[in-house]
Design an enzyme around this catalytic site. Sequence first.
Site, PDB file in Angstrom:
ATOM      1  N   HIS A   1       0.822  -1.208   0.000  1.00  0.00           N
ATOM      2  CA  HIS A   1       0.000   0.000   0.000  1.00  0.00           C
ATOM      3  C   HIS A   1       0.859   1.261   0.000  1.00  0.00           C
ATOM      4  O   HIS A   1       0.627   2.187  -0.780  1.00  0.00           O
ATOM      5  CB  HIS A   1      -0.909  -0.004   1.227  1.00  0.00           C
TER       6      HIS A   1
ATOM      7  N   HIS B   1       3.191   6.144  -2.019  1.00  0.00           N
ATOM      8  CA  HIS B   1       3.887   7.313  -1.481  1.00  0.00           C
ATOM      9  C   HIS B   1       5.392   7.276  -1.732  1.00  0.00           C
ATOM     10  O   HIS B   1       6.142   7.917  -0.992  1.00  0.00           O
ATOM     11  CB  HIS B   1       3.638   7.422   0.031  1.00  0.00           C
TER      12      HIS B   1
ATOM     13  N   LYS C   1      -4.985  10.944  -7.862  1.00  0.00           N
ATOM     14  CA  LYS C   1      -4.503  11.105  -6.485  1.00  0.00           C
ATOM     15  C   LYS C   1      -4.555  12.583  -6.151  1.00  0.00           C
ATOM     16  O   LYS C   1      -3.828  13.393  -6.737  1.00  0.00           O
ATOM     17  CB  LYS C   1      -3.072  10.584  -6.368  1.00  0.00           C
TER      18      LYS C   1
END
Length: 311
Positions: A160, A202, A245
């Site tokens: 993730h 990220h 995003k």
Amino acid sequence: AEGFSSSRDAITDEDLLRVSEQLYKADHNKARPTDIAINPQYQASPDETGDQEDRSPQPLYRYVNEELFSRPTYASFIKLLDNYQRATGREEDVTAEELREQDNFLKEVMKTELMKKLFAFLHEKNRYGSEQEFVADLKEMWFGLYSRGDGEQDSSGFEHVFSGRACTAGTGGTGQRRAGGLIPSSRLCLGEVKKGKVSGFHNWIRFYLLEKQGIVNYFSHNFNGPWDTYPDVLGLQFSWDGFYKEVGSAFIGSSPEFEFGLYTLCFIARPGRACHLSLGGYSLSIQTYTWTKTTYGNGKKYIATAYVISS
């Protein structure tokens, strides 16, 4: 851990400021200013981050010295990025080779001064009795599988945070909107994509590699950290294979062990809360969340997500 005392072994705010500065100084594998050239272009206002408008015609990365990627921690990290099904709701088939790649990544990062300093701090605070225990727990909290879909073991904290996803195979039903049109019902998005928007994802290395392939399209940034060297921090707006995003915070130019170490520190010290750190004299906060639906070991929690708070 056995012998843990909530008073004597508590990790204070001052401890976090001190150890994060130590980790920052120990990041010997970070990019040098000559290794990366970025082109941030348009800075979006808070009112503009959600409008899905591409205001930056050029890619974010003008140049990256890919010799960085041959260093052991980078190379072992990059090998992990293709180990995950792109879709939530599909059982992960973890092969023996992929397990070896996880072990190799952990072995390489634990050779670094940065991760040795992190272990020494956590050992001092009675969280782990040995480096072997620490590494075993890192493997579970980061790579242990849990379900973000319909019950299948289809996701992990590492996937993730560092790899991310864009879409899942369909579960039926009506289509949803995304940038560029309607998502067919056979490609509805779950888990890492919620309501047609990317969550997770990220990591700057992953972003650079996908942007180079034309899969990620950089739109704008809403935050640029105060650092005049690397690692820097950006808050990004972008699309990944058409999915948006709104704010994707990321370190830029940090080594894999730096991100892995800081996120681990904050997950252990301040799970579910803002974790206030200091990097080169500048303040920075990291938010982590635990996965609450399943546990491992004696009730330990997996990492659900971790990211820099950019504002």
